[in-house]
Design a protein around this motif. Structure first.
Motif, short mmCIF file in Angstrom:
data_model
loop_
_atom_site.label_atom_id
_atom_site.label_comp_id
_atom_site.label_asym_id
_atom_site.label_seq_id
_atom_site.Cartn_x
_atom_site.Cartn_y
_atom_site.Cartn_z
N LYS A 49 1.11 -1.05 -0.15
CA LYS A 49 0.29 0.52 -0.46
C LYS A 49 0.83 1.50 0.09
O LYS A 49 0.65 2.37 -0.83
CB LYS A 49 -0.93 0.05 0.79
CG LYS A 49 -0.11 -0.16 2.28
CD LYS A 49 -1.16 -0.55 3.42
CE LYS A 49 -1.15 -1.67 4.03
NZ LYS A 49 -2.23 -1.75 5.18
N ASP A 97 -4.45 -5.59 -0.20
CA ASP A 97 -5.46 -5.48 0.55
C ASP A 97 -6.63 -5.75 1.63
O ASP A 97 -7.59 -5.68 0.46
CB ASP A 97 -5.20 -3.72 1.23
CG ASP A 97 -4.45 -3.55 1.99
OD1 ASP A 97 -4.34 -4.29 3.11
OD2 ASP A 97 -4.07 -2.04 2.44
N SER A 98 -6.92 -6.41 2.02
CA SER A 98 -8.75 -7.50 2.47
C SER A 98 -9.58 -5.85 2.20
O SER A 98 -10.33 -6.40 1.86
CB SER A 98 -8.04 -7.51 4.29
OG SER A 98 -8.19 -6.77 5.25
N GLU A 99 -9.51 -4.94 3.35
CA GLU A 99 -10.39 -3.89 2.72
C GLU A 99 -10.42 -3.39 1.77
O GLU A 99 -11.90 -3.84 0.63
CB GLU A 99 -9.77 -3.06 4.30
CG GLU A 99 -10.02 -2.89 5.17
CD GLU A 99 -8.76 -3.55 5.72
OE1 GLU A 99 -7.50 -3.51 4.48
OE2 GLU A 99 -8.68 -4.10 6.25
N ASN A 109 -2.13 2.53 9.86
CA ASN A 109 -2.51 1.51 8.99
C ASN A 109 -3.66 2.37 8.23
O ASN A 109 -4.17 1.75 7.25
CB ASN A 109 -2.25 -0.26 9.26
CG ASN A 109 -3.04 -1.07 8.27
OD1 ASN A 109 -2.63 -1.22 7.58
ND2 ASN A 109 -3.97 -1.91 8.48
N LYS A 110 -4.75 2.01 8.71
CA LYS A 110 -6.21 2.95 8.69
C LYS A 110 -5.92 4.04 8.14
O LYS A 110 -6.27 4.31 7.32
CB LYS A 110 -7.08 2.60 10.03
CG LYS A 110 -8.85 2.54 9.29
CD LYS A 110 -8.43 1.14 8.17
CE LYS A 110 -8.10 -0.06 9.28
NZ LYS A 110 -7.95 -0.98 7.96
N GLU A 118 -4.54 2.87 4.04
CA GLU A 118 -5.71 2.61 4.06
C GLU A 118 -6.58 3.93 2.83
O GLU A 118 -7.07 3.76 2.41
CB GLU A 118 -6.43 1.31 4.69
CG GLU A 118 -5.49 0.75 4.57
CD GLU A 118 -6.16 -0.77 5.61
OE1 GLU A 118 -5.10 -2.12 5.89
OE2 GLU A 118 -7.01 -0.93 6.06
MG MG Z 1 -5.69 -4.33 5.56
#
Ligand code: MG
Ligand code: NAD
Length: 383
Positions: free
Chosen positions: A125, A150-152, A217-218, A221
């Motif tokens: 990311k 990335d899972s989201e 991290n968020k 993201e």
């Molecule tokens: Mg993630």
């Protein structure tokens, strides 16, 4: 069916090793053409002997002799150093590049892969945080697809299947809240590296685990989502969801919301990115409602976890600011992992570095490289 030939950058890490397990399970679909690692020569050698890639790259040049001695007998080519990464991703025999390496180091090889017209499965990311505008524009110019790992972002991407012509009102990225959810600043002053490295739901590399504990991290993201899905900052919302079952949501302009759910397991988003647009049968553990009778949601605490606010501010300011934030963050996370700064000091240094760094409104690649270096210098001086 012809197999998709993969270059896996960072094959020895958390995402890299899980990607290889997907390749093993789906060996009629994928084969490994390139594997790379920074310094874990032993694991790289082991992986190469199992997967028989055409080429491996070891980042640390001092490890070249060791890797060569082990793999030459298997007729596997061995290269060393950062520049080799940008060359191997351009090989004709590569169909898809999985960027599973960590940090700013992903930027230049990702751009090289795009320039060669290779589709990207993007785990790294930081590449989009540093230079999202440049990277997504270049991908567009080259007709290259970027599939999120990335899972989201994979969740959003899955929700958008069949909806790409429809207008998104907003997206909601879910966050587990990490190991320190609900703690006050008084408590956070004293937390240790060992506590920060214990993520409640995900087993990941050290850097992203610290970023998850600090909510950086968020923040990264949110910036990643802006570039992947072409959104404005105010269209990207974050909600804390401690169970990590709802992986993220999209709300369309008719108010309808779509979410993607499942157990927290990165192998699914990895497989989806590698196999897109196909879904492949697998034996991953399945979700059971009775194990999760309560799924809960809370507002993120932006005053305690300042990094998420810093990321929103950086996105709003634009230009080279997210690049500066990323560079300073890599420096402070490394320092925290070496016990040189405390947990809350990380945000203080980030805020200071953001203030002091030269602002560039429309950065070129050279500007990003210079901003990264300047931010690292300033942040390092503060440690
Ligand atoms: Mg993630
Ligand atoms: P990791 O630390 O476990 O692995 C990193 C890999 O990159 C290793 O193979 C290492 O050899 C290589 N590497 C490290 N520094 C390098 C450098 N300077 N040059 C070249 N290669 C280098 O990290 P990870 O947890 O697998 O994360 C990889 C990327 O995926 C990160 O950008 C992370 O944010 C993202 N990501 C990870 C997860 C996860 O569950 N682990 C989830 C979502 C996104």
């Amino acid at each position: 069916m012809t197999k998709k030939r993969l270059a896996i950058l960072g094959s020895t890490g958390s995402i890299g090793t899980q990607a290889l397990s997907v390749v093993v399970a789906q060996n009629e679909r994928f084969e490994v053409e390139v594997l790379t690692a920074h310094s874990n020569a032993d694991l790289l050698i082991e992986q190469a002997i199992v997967h028989q890639p055409n080429v491996v790259v070891i980042g640390e040049e001092s490890l070249y002799d060791k890797v060569y001695a082990a793999l030459d007998v298997h007729h596997i080519k061995v290269y060393a150093g950062d520049e080799a990464l940008s060359q191997v991703v351009q090989m004709d025999s590569v169909d898809l590049v999985l960027t599973a390496l960590v940090g700013y180091a992903g930027l230049i090889p990702t751009l090289a892969a795009i320039d060669a017209g290779k589709n990207i499965a993007l785990a790294n990311k930081e590449t989009l945080v540093v230079a999202g505008e440049l990277v997504t524009q270049r991908a567009k110019d080259k007709g290259v697809n970027i599939y999120p790992v990335d899972s989201e972002h994979s969740a959003i991407f899955q929700c958008l299947a069949g909806e790409f012509h429809n207008t998104i009102e907003k997206i909601t990225l879910t966050a587990s809240g990490g190991p320190f959810r609900g703690m006050s600043r008084d408590t956070l002053i004293k937390v240790t590296k060992a506590q920060a490295l214990k993520h409640p739901n995900w087993d990941m590399g050290a850097k992203i685990t610290i970023d998850s504990a600090s909510m950086m991290n968020k923040g990264l993201e949110v910036i990643e989502a802006k570039w992947l899905f072409g959104l404005k900052p105010e269209q990207i919302e974050v909600i804390v969801h401690p169970q990590s079952i709802v992986h993220s949501l999209v709300q369309f302009e008719d108010g309808s919301m779509k979410a993607q759910l499942g157990l927290p397991d990165m192998k699914l988003p990895i497989q989806y990115a590698l196999a897109y647009p196909d879904r492949l049968p697998n034996n991953f553990e399945r979700f059971n409602f009775m194990d999760y009778p309560n799924l809960t949601f809370e507002q993120p605490d932006l005053e305690t976890f300042r990094n998420l606010q810093l990321a929103y501010d950086a996105l709003e300011k634009g230009g080279n600011t997210p690049c500066v934030l990323n560079a300073a963050n890599e420096v402070v996370v490394d320092a925290f992992l070496k016990d040189k700064v405390g947990f809350l000091q990380m945000s203080d240094i980030l805020a200071d570095t953001l203030q002091k760094c030269t602002f560039v409104k429309r950065p070129s690649l050279e500007d990003y490289i210079a901003s990264d270096a300047e931010a690292r210098r300033i942040a390092t001086d503060k440690i």
